[in-house]
Design a protein around this motif. Sequence first.
Motif, PDB file in Angstrom:
ATOM      1  N   GLN A   1       0.800  -1.355  -0.023  1.00 43.78           N
ATOM      2  CA  GLN A   1       0.046   0.084  -0.013  1.00 43.78           C
ATOM      3  C   GLN A   1       0.752   1.375  -0.068  1.00 43.78           C
ATOM      4  OE1 GLN A   1      -3.406  -0.088   2.564  1.00 43.78           O
ATOM      5  NE2 GLN A   1      -3.150   2.054   3.186  1.00 43.78           N
ATOM      6  N   ARG A   2       1.262   1.677  -1.116  1.00 45.55           N
ATOM      7  CA  ARG A   2       2.046   2.938  -1.284  1.00 45.55           C
ATOM      8  C   ARG A   2       1.878   3.468  -2.663  1.00 45.55           C
ATOM      9  NH1 ARG A   2       6.391   0.928  -4.276  1.00 45.55           N
ATOM     10  NH2 ARG A   2       6.672  -1.259  -3.554  1.00 45.55           N
ATOM     11  N   LEU A   3       2.319   4.813  -2.829  1.00 46.85           N
ATOM     12  CA  LEU A   3       2.416   5.504  -4.159  1.00 46.85           C
ATOM     13  C   LEU A   3       3.657   5.912  -4.420  1.00 46.85           C
ATOM     14  CD1 LEU A   3       0.578   7.029  -6.493  1.00 46.85           C
ATOM     15  CD2 LEU A   3       0.440   8.725  -4.823  1.00 46.85           C
ATOM     16  N   SER A   4       4.305   5.532  -5.433  1.00 43.50           N
ATOM     17  CA  SER A   4       5.893   5.908  -5.747  1.00 43.50           C
ATOM     18  C   SER A   4       5.902   7.210  -6.587  1.00 43.50           C
ATOM     19  CB  SER A   4       6.599   4.749  -6.356  1.00 43.50           C
ATOM     20  OG  SER A   4       6.452   3.524  -5.759  1.00 43.50           O
ATOM     21  N   PHE A   5       5.213   7.085  -7.771  1.00 44.83           N
ATOM     22  CA  PHE A   5       5.068   8.371  -8.784  1.00 44.83           C
ATOM     23  C   PHE A   5       3.904   8.885  -8.987  1.00 44.83           C
ATOM     24  CE2 PHE A   5       9.232   6.230  -9.835  1.00 44.83           C
ATOM     25  CZ  PHE A   5       9.790   7.381 -10.275  1.00 44.83           C
ATOM     26  N   VAL A   6       3.515  10.253  -9.056  1.00 45.91           N
ATOM     27  CA  VAL A   6       2.472  10.901  -9.657  1.00 45.91           C
ATOM     28  C   VAL A   6       3.038  11.462 -11.047  1.00 45.91           C
ATOM     29  CG1 VAL A   6       0.948  12.633  -9.462  1.00 45.91           C
ATOM     30  CG2 VAL A   6       1.638  11.374  -7.478  1.00 45.91           C
ATOM     31  N   THR A   7       2.594  11.323 -12.008  1.00 48.64           N
ATOM     32  CA  THR A   7       3.010  11.577 -13.475  1.00 48.64           C
ATOM     33  C   THR A   7       1.975  12.384 -14.026  1.00 48.64           C
ATOM     34  OG1 THR A   7       4.202   9.572 -13.828  1.00 48.64           O
ATOM     35  CG2 THR A   7       3.685  10.747 -15.699  1.00 48.64           C
TER      36      THR A   7
ATOM     37  N   MET B   1      11.735  15.243 -13.124  1.00 48.00           N
ATOM     38  CA  MET B   1      11.134  14.377 -12.040  1.00 48.00           C
ATOM     39  C   MET B   1      11.675  15.263 -10.950  1.00 48.00           C
ATOM     40  SD  MET B   1      11.910  10.498 -13.194  1.00 48.00           S
ATOM     41  CE  MET B   1      10.888   9.889 -14.389  1.00 48.00           C
ATOM     42  N   ILE B   2      10.812  15.366  -9.980  1.00 47.38           N
ATOM     43  CA  ILE B   2      11.050  16.027  -8.617  1.00 47.38           C
ATOM     44  C   ILE B   2      10.643  15.115  -7.408  1.00 47.38           C
ATOM     45  CG2 ILE B   2      10.461  18.258  -7.307  1.00 47.38           C
ATOM     46  CD1 ILE B   2       9.298  19.298 -10.080  1.00 47.38           C
ATOM     47  N   LYS B   3      11.642  14.791  -6.567  1.00 44.95           N
ATOM     48  CA  LYS B   3      11.273  14.059  -5.440  1.00 44.95           C
ATOM     49  C   LYS B   3      10.434  15.291  -4.485  1.00 44.95           C
ATOM     50  CE  LYS B   3      13.290  11.391  -1.823  1.00 44.95           C
ATOM     51  NZ  LYS B   3      14.656  10.803  -1.014  1.00 44.95           N
ATOM     52  N   VAL B   4       9.187  14.625  -4.105  1.00 46.87           N
ATOM     53  CA  VAL B   4       8.452  15.549  -3.452  1.00 46.87           C
ATOM     54  C   VAL B   4       8.237  14.983  -1.958  1.00 46.87           C
ATOM     55  CG1 VAL B   4       6.931  16.446  -5.297  1.00 46.87           C
ATOM     56  CG2 VAL B   4       6.205  14.632  -4.271  1.00 46.87           C
ATOM     57  N   ALA B   5       8.475  13.931  -1.847  1.00 47.40           N
ATOM     58  CA  ALA B   5       8.564  13.209  -0.317  1.00 47.40           C
ATOM     59  C   ALA B   5       9.197  11.980  -0.274  1.00 47.40           C
ATOM     60  CB  ALA B   5       6.972  12.713   0.038  1.00 47.40           C
ATOM     61  N   ASP B   6       9.569  11.587   0.903  1.00 50.24           N
ATOM     62  CA  ASP B   6      10.432  10.378   0.958  1.00 50.24           C
ATOM     63  C   ASP B   6       9.842   9.283   0.123  1.00 50.24           C
ATOM     64  OD1 ASP B   6      12.415   8.727   2.090  1.00 50.24           O
ATOM     65  OD2 ASP B   6      10.871   8.150   3.605  1.00 50.24           O
ATOM     66  N   ARG B   7      10.460   8.847  -1.088  1.00 43.61           N
ATOM     67  CA  ARG B   7      10.056   7.736  -1.643  1.00 43.61           C
ATOM     68  C   ARG B   7       8.765   8.099  -2.585  1.00 43.61           C
ATOM     69  NH1 ARG B   7      11.059   2.885   2.441  1.00 43.61           N
ATOM     70  NH2 ARG B   7      13.541   3.262   2.531  1.00 43.61           N
TER      71      ARG B   7
ATOM     72  N   GLU C   1       3.511  15.626 -23.033  1.00 43.09           N
ATOM     73  CA  GLU C   1       2.311  15.047 -23.735  1.00 43.09           C
ATOM     74  C   GLU C   1       2.616  13.899 -24.627  1.00 43.09           C
ATOM     75  OE1 GLU C   1      -0.801  17.504 -24.620  1.00 43.09           O
ATOM     76  OE2 GLU C   1      -1.469  17.736 -22.645  1.00 43.09           O
ATOM     77  N   ALA C   2       3.503  14.254 -25.754  1.00 44.37           N
ATOM     78  CA  ALA C   2       4.009  13.318 -26.717  1.00 44.37           C
ATOM     79  C   ALA C   2       4.554  12.127 -26.317  1.00 44.37           C
ATOM     80  CB  ALA C   2       4.891  14.013 -27.656  1.00 44.37           C
TER      81      ALA C   2
END
Length: 138
Positions: free
Chosen positions: A3-9, A40-46, A54-55
Amino acid sequence: MDQRLSFVTLAVPDLEAARRFYLDGLGWEAALDVPGEVGMIKVADRVVLSLWSEAGFEAEVGPIRRGDGAIPLTLAHNVATTEEADAVLVAAREAGAADVRLGVARDWGGYSGYFTDPGGFCWEVAVNPGPIGQEVLP
C-alpha cells in the motif's frame, strides 16, 4: 501489492512552462531533468512528481482524453497553519499559477485554497486539523 504510491505523473502540454513553474517559480529541485522529455522532482520520502511531455506520455500510455471542465484530480500540499497556506498560495501566484483561489475556512474544519499549474493541474493547499492531516506533515 504494498500500500504505497511511488510516482505521480502529469502529462503536460508544455514541459518547459511546467519546468519554469515548479523549478524556477516554486524553487523545487529536479532529481532528473531531460529537456523536451521529462522532469522528475522528489516531493516526499520515496515519492516523485514526474512531469512528462504529452507526446512522450501518449507514445507510451495512449491517447489523452480531453474535454471541458477541470481535470478530475487534485494534488495536495498540506501545511500546519493558515499563514503557511496563504504564503504558499501567494508563492504559486508569483510563480505564474493561472488560477489562484485564496484559502478559506472549510465546512470540514480545515482551511484550504487552490492553484492551477501551467498544465491545468489543480493543487490544493490545505491545513487539515484531523489526525490524517497531521500525519502527512513533515
